[in-house]
Design an enzyme around this catalytic site. Structure first.
Site, short mmCIF file in Angstrom:
data_model
loop_
_atom_site.label_atom_id
_atom_site.label_comp_id
_atom_site.label_asym_id
_atom_site.label_seq_id
_atom_site.Cartn_x
_atom_site.Cartn_y
_atom_site.Cartn_z
N ALA A 147 -16.37 17.66 -9.05
CA ALA A 147 -16.67 16.23 -8.89
C ALA A 147 -17.09 15.69 -10.26
O ALA A 147 -18.25 15.32 -10.48
CB ALA A 147 -17.77 16.02 -7.85
N VAL A 148 -16.13 15.66 -11.18
CA VAL A 148 -16.43 15.36 -12.58
C VAL A 148 -15.96 13.96 -12.97
O VAL A 148 -15.62 13.70 -14.12
CB VAL A 148 -15.81 16.41 -13.52
CG1 VAL A 148 -16.54 17.74 -13.36
CG2 VAL A 148 -14.32 16.58 -13.24
N ALA A 177 -22.76 10.61 -7.63
CA ALA A 177 -22.91 10.38 -6.20
C ALA A 177 -22.03 11.30 -5.36
O ALA A 177 -22.47 11.87 -4.37
CB ALA A 177 -22.60 8.92 -5.87
N ASP A 197 -11.88 -0.18 -8.62
CA ASP A 197 -12.03 1.00 -9.47
C ASP A 197 -11.08 1.01 -10.66
O ASP A 197 -11.42 1.50 -11.73
CB ASP A 197 -11.83 2.27 -8.65
CG ASP A 197 -12.99 2.58 -7.72
OD1 ASP A 197 -14.00 1.83 -7.76
OD2 ASP A 197 -12.90 3.56 -6.96
N HIS A 238 -44.69 -5.73 9.63
CA HIS A 238 -45.43 -4.47 9.78
C HIS A 238 -45.24 -3.94 11.20
O HIS A 238 -45.26 -4.72 12.15
CB HIS A 238 -46.92 -4.70 9.51
CG HIS A 238 -47.76 -3.50 9.78
ND1 HIS A 238 -47.87 -2.46 8.89
CD2 HIS A 238 -48.53 -3.17 10.85
CE1 HIS A 238 -48.67 -1.53 9.40
NE2 HIS A 238 -49.09 -1.95 10.59
N GLU A 258 -0.21 4.58 0.44
CA GLU A 258 -0.57 5.69 1.33
C GLU A 258 -1.30 5.26 2.60
O GLU A 258 -0.80 5.45 3.69
CB GLU A 258 -1.44 6.70 0.57
CG GLU A 258 -0.74 7.42 -0.55
CD GLU A 258 -1.66 8.42 -1.23
OE1 GLU A 258 -1.64 9.59 -0.84
OE2 GLU A 258 -2.41 8.01 -2.14
N MET A 317 -3.81 2.29 4.61
CA MET A 317 -4.51 1.02 4.70
C MET A 317 -6.02 1.30 4.69
O MET A 317 -6.51 2.13 5.45
CB MET A 317 -4.12 0.27 5.97
CG MET A 317 -2.71 -0.29 5.94
SD MET A 317 -2.52 -1.54 4.63
CE MET A 317 -0.74 -1.82 4.69
N GLU A 323 0.84 -1.21 0.00
CA GLU A 323 0.00 0.00 0.00
C GLU A 323 0.87 1.25 0.00
O GLU A 323 1.81 1.36 0.79
CB GLU A 323 -0.93 0.00 1.22
CG GLU A 323 -1.68 1.30 1.46
CD GLU A 323 -2.49 1.77 0.25
OE1 GLU A 323 -2.47 2.99 -0.01
OE2 GLU A 323 -3.12 0.93 -0.43
#
Length: 464
Positions: A268-269, A183, A310, A443, A37, A39, A35
């Site tokens: 935020a594009v 979002a 991502d 309910h 930067e 965790m 990693e």
């Protein structure tokens, strides 16, 4: 086996990477995770978790102003932005430490440093001026993504912010421009608008929240405008004139340019994958539009190299990354897991009101040739929603008219980010309207609206 040799190396310890590492270790693999930067990655430290902590503060602040609606009294209601941010950062820090503990508990070798692929089975890690080489027949690239910077709209941390700046704001905006209504943009717009910022949202597409069902987008716009937001659709910010205490935005809508002044801008594009300088090019790993190309099992087609989360493309969701991490680890360990179906992954937006969806929109279902039946049920018809003081919202379901298959579900309103999982399970089990109609919902609950929406698709709704 030498200390630098592993069965699996994971590059990136975000929600995909650290989960892949842990699952691999559980299955008996010797695993290393590298990693650069933090965790927990962006999600835990600068995304999903800290934003939800801040949005919770805004939600409570909003409810305090509505105290009289519940027969309560609250005077002098105020907020301390520094304290809100401090709480958010503390929660992120707590979970960051928790990831480190989980890796240690599962005997994963965790290395802080910058990784680069030298071969399909070898990784070089640089940290604090030192270099070490790791080798493994299986390498999982989970390097994530970062905010997209459009020329002229880059964040500077002063008057123009990226998501990181917005999570540790140097000041409270009074007149805020949010560029982009996905979002991320909508959540920040909702947070700062609730705290009192005069907020304008600019979206280049023909509607805000463009990945959502058109009806849900329309209801969201109506709700946001009722809260005082200005929404500009089919509009583009062509430039920012940055001054010491304000920014003049050049906005073009319907072919007509205008100049508007704001004290703060959040860009935020969208996002771009972290694919640079990790050695992909030399190995023949395909990259398209900043994202690694994979098959359904997340394999890149090169040696034992996989890509998850991502960096491997849409949908850009933490839970998708985690599931892919588990799937890849199980495949490497010799299992035969199912591939990930993007249409069965829910998307959630934690604005006010909340928005959640899974599967096909009504338009997408028609485009794919389905003869459909659509059901809708409004929050105003649900006793629990009225008792909560949350009567605004809707649940919409889309079915194949011939087979009864649940094609998609779309929600806007209180707690829908929790409700959506019911439909996610239904899609995973390949449910039809018959099973959902014959399910007894408790309910009084908000979930009863899920039942009623299904019934409405077949003209059988009871309470509407």
């Amino acid at each position: 086996m030498a200390a630098t040799e592993f069965d699996m190396i994971v590059i990136g310890a975000g929600p995909g990477g650290y989960v892949a590492a842990i699952r691999g270790a559980q299955l008996g693999l010797r695993v290393a995770v590298v990693e650069r930067e933090h965790m927990g990655g962006i999600c835990l430290n600068w995304g999903c978790i800290p934003t939800k902590a801040m949005l919770r503060s805004a939600e409570v602040f909003h409810l305090m102003h509505r105290a009289a609606d519940f027969g309560l009294g609250a005077t002098g209601v105020s907020y301390d932005l520094d304290a809100v941010v401090k709480r958010s950062r503390a929660i992120a820090g707590q979970l960051n430490a928790g990831v480190g503990h989980l890796l240690k508990k599962n005997k994963v070798t965790a290395i802080m440093g910058t990784a680069r692929l030298d071969a399909a089975d070898r990784v070089t890690v640089k940290a604090e001026g030192k270099t070490q080489t790791l080798s493994a027949p299986n390498i999982v690239v989970a390097t994530g993504a970062r905010a997209r910077d459009l020329p002229g709209l880059e964040g500077d941390g002063a008057r123009v912010w990226s998501y990181k700046h917005a999570l540790k704001p140097p000041h409270m905006p009074k007149d805020l421009l949010v560029i982009g209504s996905g979002a991320i943009g909508i959540e920040f717009a909702s947070f700062y608008n609730t705290l009192g910022a005069k907020t304008t949202v600019v979206e280049v597409m023909d509607r805000i929240l463009p990945v959502e069902d058109a009806e849900i987008s329309a209801m969201a716009r109506k709700a946001f405008e009722k809260q005082g937001m200005t929404i500009l659709e089919k509009a583009v910010v062509t430039g920012l004139d940055r001054q010491k205490d304000h920014v003049v935005a050049e906005i073009e809508k319907d072919g007509t340019p205008s100049r508007k002044t704001f004290d703060t801008v959040i860009s935020a594009v969208g996002i771009v994958g972290n694919v640079e300088d990790i050695g992909l090019e030399g190995l023949g790993v395909r990259v398209e539009k900043t994202h690694i190309v994979t098959d359904r099992m997340c394999h890149t087609g090169v040696g034992g190299i996989y890509a998850i989360g991502d960096v491997a493309g849409a949908p850009w969701l933490a839970h998708k990354a985690s599931h892919e991490g588990v799937m890849v680890a199980e495949r490497i360990a010799g299992g035969n897991p199912h591939g990930v179906d993007p249409d069965s992954i829910a998307g959630c937006t934690y604005c006010q009101p909340q928005i959640a969806s899974v599967g096909l929109t009504e338009a997408q279902a028609k485009e794919r040739g389905h003869d459909i039946r659509v059901g809708r049920f409004p929050f105003i018809g649900n006793g629990k929603a009225i008792a909560l003081g949350e009567p605004e919202g809707m649940i919409k379901t889309v079915f194949d008219a011939k087979t009864g298959a649940l094609l998609g579900a779309h929600m806007i309103g209180a707690e829908v980010t929790e409700l959506i999982q019911g439909y996610v399970v239904g899609r995973q089990l390949e449910t039809t309207e018959a099973e959902l109609m014959n399910t007894v919902f408790p309910h009084p609950t908000l979930s009863e609206m899920m039942h009623e929406s299904v019934l409405d698709a077949w003209d059988r709704a009871i309470h509407f």
